[in-house]
Design a protein around this motif. Structure first.
Motif, PDB file in Angstrom:
ATOM      1  N   LEU A   1       0.862  -1.176   0.000  1.00 27.45           N
ATOM      2  CA  LEU A   1       0.000   0.000   0.000  1.00 27.45           C
ATOM      3  C   LEU A   1       0.895   1.221   0.000  1.00 27.45           C
ATOM      4  CD1 LEU A   1      -2.812  -0.848   2.543  1.00 27.45           C
ATOM      5  CD2 LEU A   1      -3.059  -0.410   0.107  1.00 27.45           C
ATOM      6  N   ASP A   2       0.477   2.208  -0.749  1.00 27.24           N
ATOM      7  CA  ASP A   2       1.263   3.429  -0.831  1.00 27.24           C
ATOM      8  C   ASP A   2       0.570   4.498  -0.001  1.00 27.24           C
ATOM      9  OD1 ASP A   2       2.674   5.639  -1.435  1.00 27.24           O
ATOM     10  OD2 ASP A   2       2.683   5.304  -3.605  1.00 27.24           O
ATOM     11  N   GLY A   3       1.179   4.848   1.116  1.00 27.83           N
ATOM     12  CA  GLY A   3       0.558   5.820   2.006  1.00 27.83           C
ATOM     13  C   GLY A   3       0.825   7.249   1.595  1.00 27.83           C
ATOM     14  N   SER A   4       1.556   7.442   0.508  1.00 26.38           N
ATOM     15  CA  SER A   4       2.045   8.794   0.222  1.00 26.38           C
ATOM     16  C   SER A   4       1.044   9.662  -0.512  1.00 26.38           C
ATOM     17  CB  SER A   4       3.330   8.698  -0.605  1.00 26.38           C
ATOM     18  OG  SER A   4       3.034   8.142  -1.866  1.00 26.38           O
ATOM     19  N   ALA A   5      -0.059   9.083  -1.005  1.00 25.24           N
ATOM     20  CA  ALA A   5      -0.893   9.862  -1.913  1.00 25.24           C
ATOM     21  C   ALA A   5      -2.114  10.505  -1.256  1.00 25.24           C
ATOM     22  CB  ALA A   5      -1.345   8.989  -3.071  1.00 25.24           C
ATOM     23  N   TYR A   6      -2.745   9.797  -0.304  1.00 26.99           N
ATOM     24  CA  TYR A   6      -4.038  10.268   0.206  1.00 26.99           C
ATOM     25  C   TYR A   6      -4.094  10.244   1.722  1.00 26.99           C
ATOM     26  CZ  TYR A   6      -5.483   9.256  -4.579  1.00 26.99           C
ATOM     27  OH  TYR A   6      -5.582   9.217  -5.947  1.00 26.99           O
ATOM     28  N   ALA A   7      -4.849  11.170   2.272  1.00 24.85           N
ATOM     29  CA  ALA A   7      -5.076  11.189   3.724  1.00 24.85           C
ATOM     30  C   ALA A   7      -6.482  11.724   3.984  1.00 24.85           C
ATOM     31  CB  ALA A   7      -4.047  12.075   4.420  1.00 24.85           C
ATOM     32  N   ALA A   8      -6.978  11.493   5.201  1.00 24.27           N
ATOM     33  CA  ALA A   8      -8.257  12.068   5.614  1.00 24.27           C
ATOM     34  C   ALA A   8      -8.078  12.757   6.958  1.00 24.27           C
ATOM     35  CB  ALA A   8      -9.330  10.987   5.699  1.00 24.27           C
ATOM     36  N   ILE A   9      -8.958  13.718   7.199  1.00 24.96           N
ATOM     37  CA  ILE A   9      -8.868  14.543   8.411  1.00 24.96           C
ATOM     38  C   ILE A   9     -10.107  14.311   9.272  1.00 24.96           C
ATOM     39  CG2 ILE A   9      -8.856  16.936   9.276  1.00 24.96           C
ATOM     40  CD1 ILE A   9      -7.331  17.639   6.632  1.00 24.96           C
ATOM     41  N   GLY A  10      -9.892  14.149  10.574  1.00 21.11           N
ATOM     42  CA  GLY A  10     -10.998  14.013  11.516  1.00 21.11           C
ATOM     43  C   GLY A  10     -10.946  15.120  12.560  1.00 21.11           C
ATOM     44  N   LEU A  11     -12.094  15.741  12.811  1.00 18.53           N
ATOM     45  CA  LEU A  11     -12.164  16.809  13.825  1.00 18.53           C
ATOM     46  C   LEU A  11     -13.222  16.427  14.854  1.00 18.53           C
ATOM     47  CD1 LEU A  11     -12.262  19.937  11.450  1.00 18.53           C
ATOM     48  CD2 LEU A  11     -10.255  18.931  12.551  1.00 18.53           C
ATOM     49  N   GLU A  12     -13.078  16.960  16.073  1.00 13.65           N
ATOM     50  CA  GLU A  12     -14.083  16.726  17.103  1.00 13.65           C
ATOM     51  C   GLU A  12     -14.375  18.019  17.847  1.00 13.65           C
ATOM     52  OE1 GLU A  12     -12.975  14.246  20.408  1.00 13.65           O
ATOM     53  OE2 GLU A  12     -15.039  14.132  21.145  1.00 13.65           O
ATOM     54  N   VAL A  13     -15.665  18.265  18.068  1.00 13.32           N
ATOM     55  CA  VAL A  13     -16.109  19.363  18.937  1.00 13.32           C
ATOM     56  C   VAL A  13     -16.606  18.727  20.226  1.00 13.32           C
ATOM     57  CG1 VAL A  13     -17.664  21.332  19.187  1.00 13.32           C
ATOM     58  CG2 VAL A  13     -16.984  20.555  16.896  1.00 13.32           C
ATOM     59  N   SER A  14     -16.105  19.171  21.379  1.00 14.17           N
ATOM     60  CA  SER A  14     -16.620  18.657  22.652  1.00 14.17           C
ATOM     61  C   SER A  14     -16.517  19.737  23.713  1.00 14.17           C
ATOM     62  CB  SER A  14     -15.839  17.413  23.091  1.00 14.17           C
ATOM     63  OG  SER A  14     -14.615  17.801  23.679  1.00 14.17           O
ATOM     64  N   ALA A  15     -17.021  19.427  24.892  1.00 13.73           N
ATOM     65  CA  ALA A  15     -16.900  20.370  26.002  1.00 13.73           C
ATOM     66  C   ALA A  15     -15.437  20.596  26.367  1.00 13.73           C
ATOM     67  CB  ALA A  15     -17.670  19.837  27.215  1.00 13.73           C
ATOM     68  N   ARG A  16     -14.566  19.632  25.985  1.00 10.14           N
ATOM     69  CA  ARG A  16     -13.142  19.751  26.287  1.00 10.14           C
ATOM     70  C   ARG A  16     -12.430  20.676  25.308  1.00 10.14           C
ATOM     71  NH1 ARG A  16     -10.944  15.755  24.589  1.00 10.14           N
ATOM     72  NH2 ARG A  16      -8.992  16.017  25.676  1.00 10.14           N
ATOM     73  N   GLY A  17     -13.076  20.984  24.170  1.00 11.36           N
ATOM     74  CA  GLY A  17     -12.431  21.829  23.178  1.00 11.36           C
ATOM     75  C   GLY A  17     -12.502  21.214  21.804  1.00 11.36           C
ATOM     76  N   LEU A  18     -11.522  21.515  20.954  1.00  8.20           N
ATOM     77  CA  LEU A  18     -11.491  20.985  19.594  1.00  8.20           C
ATOM     78  C   LEU A  18     -10.290  20.059  19.434  1.00  8.20           C
ATOM     79  CD1 LEU A  18     -12.190  24.259  17.522  1.00  8.20           C
ATOM     80  CD2 LEU A  18     -13.841  22.622  18.468  1.00  8.20           C
TER      81      LEU A  18
END
Lengths: 401, 401
Positions: A77-94
């Motif tokens: 597998l070639d990890g160099s081409a694609y990525a994904a981003i995950g974000l979270e909103v919570s009482a603790r912050g971002l």
């Protein structure tokens, strides 16, 4: 009613997903090994691998296998081409995470605030700033961003609007639409989902129970909710609101809940409720993260008051789990988010209530365990959600490099 | 972990199921219409239809279509070859249904008793007698029995053993194994499943909401339980125990339940609890069916006491439904079995509690309705369960006729 058929596109996508899944487990491996391991014929494997190489999802290595006969080129597998981003909103912050498709972590950030009283507009603006920084960081590593998913503690409908997030004071926030517009990046699909759904997905894909057919993740950092994997699939429900166990009435006439009712499980056993009971005078730092660390320190030091509160809360959580067990018969309930940090004090009383209250003998075979992801569960699951399209065999458009 | 692939057999089964589903909806129709409607190519359709004709599942009619060009022979499902049998054990007695694959009802029987205190051995013997009669009746109509499914009000594991059926006083009854042995018909596969699961399947396949993606059926004739369709599929859970809402604690310290706990929903809102409250001195007939009819008659006549009890019970049922709604976000909750006969007096208070208690606005879009199948729901669903193999494209072995 639509007619279900296995048309050519579906078969191709299913087979492509099978090849990717095999590579994820077994690479480096040869085309012949993929054919044997997936049951696909060699011509199909050759064609699919060709597509994957064209899109830089797979590459050939210099390594070869020394079997009898012609040496086989190995694929990785070639990890160099694609990525994904995950974000979270919570009482603790971002929070933010990014992984490439080979599973390499590219970033992991947390910032305290904006507080729960900041309101949706201010929080959305902060999310946009964070998302832009994450996109820039991923791109500067030479990778294309496949997608961005945001986890929110509340009811999120299928359009990505937050109908209700009582713990944040949000109601009817068109978060996906607002974020998409503010980012101005139509090439990056934005998804918004419930935080517990995403944390459950993280367990399903990457946790110690990865691949579990029946798993529920319980979180209580802001709102209290469950992400449900049943019979091998994440459940969504008719509008997308599965798993709202936090508003189970545990004590009629009990403490007021953010939802306006009384005696809800969330109001008695959510993390904010625990923090309020342990430090009622807010003598400690107002940052919930700092307060939580203090609770852990006091429990570790054997503080009888704190341990007593956690034992009682564990029993309440066990009551909630017993309802989930009766209704959904999971094999595992995972305590996620801050619950994971408190799990050793919560689980004994939770298990006792569960055994007492579940109808099935031995609680239907259910084990209660702590998540190994802790506070990163939602943002890791958010990454997995954006990678879902690829994992189900839908490739990004080929482009020239 | 197994690798998922779309191998040739799966593709064939999926396509065969698509052809059958299309025929069920659209017959009489031509091979060309099947190809257009399913998206399959004509050679595939011709080959699949050939298999179906060989097994007498489909036949050609003399009818033709008068389009321009060569007239096309029309195909119809052939109901004459195969049927399935559904049985139900409940506090009301034993029921049986049989349908052929074209949907024609071949039999529908009900017998009172053996009573709930008869014990599993006596009841199993009575089931065997009933099953033999049903098999003989189906066979005398010239049809082959594809399978036999039994619905039981309790926890049924994946082996078809009844782990617990408190309303019948059963525990650890190897019903599927015992029935299979006693019948001595290895050519007829026996399935045992939870009564509510089967009644939900009847709604999914044949009810007014057929095809609903998110539907829960609630029944309370013996034990109280729910059959859950979520995201288009019946849920089972890790051991097969999904839907046990009857043991939700509604009133701490309340009336004793058959499960040994107190204040369970089942103990307060199950049909036996209703009958015991309306006719506490058993002055009426001991047959629960006769008692139920009397409750209906009194309610229809405007009896304030009976209507008061049903209104209160409806509220309790609404409490239970609100938990199912929070956890599973169904679009429809169907009141099945005897609840269907009482629905007009139960639903108004159930809906009020549901609206008050569900977290999502408008109860997440959930409507509460009465089943149109009433007491036949479980046995009709049991037939559907045995037909499942065929509907998923797995044909019976071809045999000479």
């Amino acid at each position: 009613m639509t007619t279900q058929t296995a048309d050519h596109t579906d078969v191709r996508a299913t087979n492509l997903a099978a090849v990717l899944a095999f590579l994820r487990r077994e690479a480096p491996c040869s085309r012949a090994a993929i054919a044997t391991g997936t049951g696909l014929n060699k011509a199909t494997v050759t064609s699919i691998v060709g597509d994957l190489i064209d899109r830089r999802l797979v590459r050939e290595t210099q390594q070869t296998q020394n079997h009898v006969g012609r040496p086989a080129t190995l694929l990785v597998l070639d990890g160099s081409a694609y990525a994904a981003i995950g974000l979270e909103v919570s009482a603790r912050g971002l929070s933010a995470s990014a992984y490439d498709i080979a599973g390499n972590q590219l970033l992991r950030w947390h910032r305290a605030g904006p507080g729960v009283d900041a309101g949706p507009a201010k929080t959305t603006a902060a999310l946009v700033t964070l998302a832009r920084r994450a996109i820039a960081t991923v791109q500067s590593s030479g990778r294309q961003v496949l997608g961005l998913t945001v986890g929110v503690p509340g009811l999120v409908n299928r359009d990505g609007s937050v109908i209700l997030a009582a713990g944040l004071g949000w109601r009817d926030v068109r978060l996906r639409a607002d974020l998409t517009q503010a980012l101005g990046r139509p090439d990056i699909p934005v998804i918004v989902d419930n935080d517990a759904n995403l944390a459950a997905l993280a367990e399903l894909r990457y946790g110690p129970q990865a691949g579990a057919e029946n798993l529920i993740l319980l979180t209580g950092d802001t709102g209290m909710g469950a992400g449900v994997i049943c019979d091998g699939r994440p459940l969504r429900g008719t509008l997308g609101y599965v798993g709202e166990i936090g508003h189970l009435e545990i004590e009629p006439g009990g403490p007021l809940c953010g939802c306006g009712r009384r005696g809800c499980l969330e109001a008695m056993a959510g993390i904010p409720a625990i923090l309020a009971r342990v430090a009622p005078d807010s003598a400690v730092d107002p940052d919930p993260q700092v307060q939580l660390e203090q609770v852990v320190r006091r429990a570790e030091a054997g503080d009888a008051e704190v341990i007593g509160i956690l034992t009682e809360v564990g029993g309440r959580i066990g009551q909630g789990i017993s309802v989930l067990v009766n209704v959904l018969n999971p094999g595992t309930v995972v305590l996620g988010g801050s619950y994971a940090l408190l799990a050793q004090w919560l689980i004994p009383s939770a298990e006792k209530e569960l055994q007492d209250r579940a109808l099935a003998p031995d609680a239907g075979g259910c084990a209660v365990i702590a998540s190994t992801f802790g506070h990163d569960g939602t943002s890791i699951g958010a990454v997995a959600r954006s990678l879902d399209r690829l994992d189900s065999g839908r490739l990004p458009a080929a482009r020239s490099w």
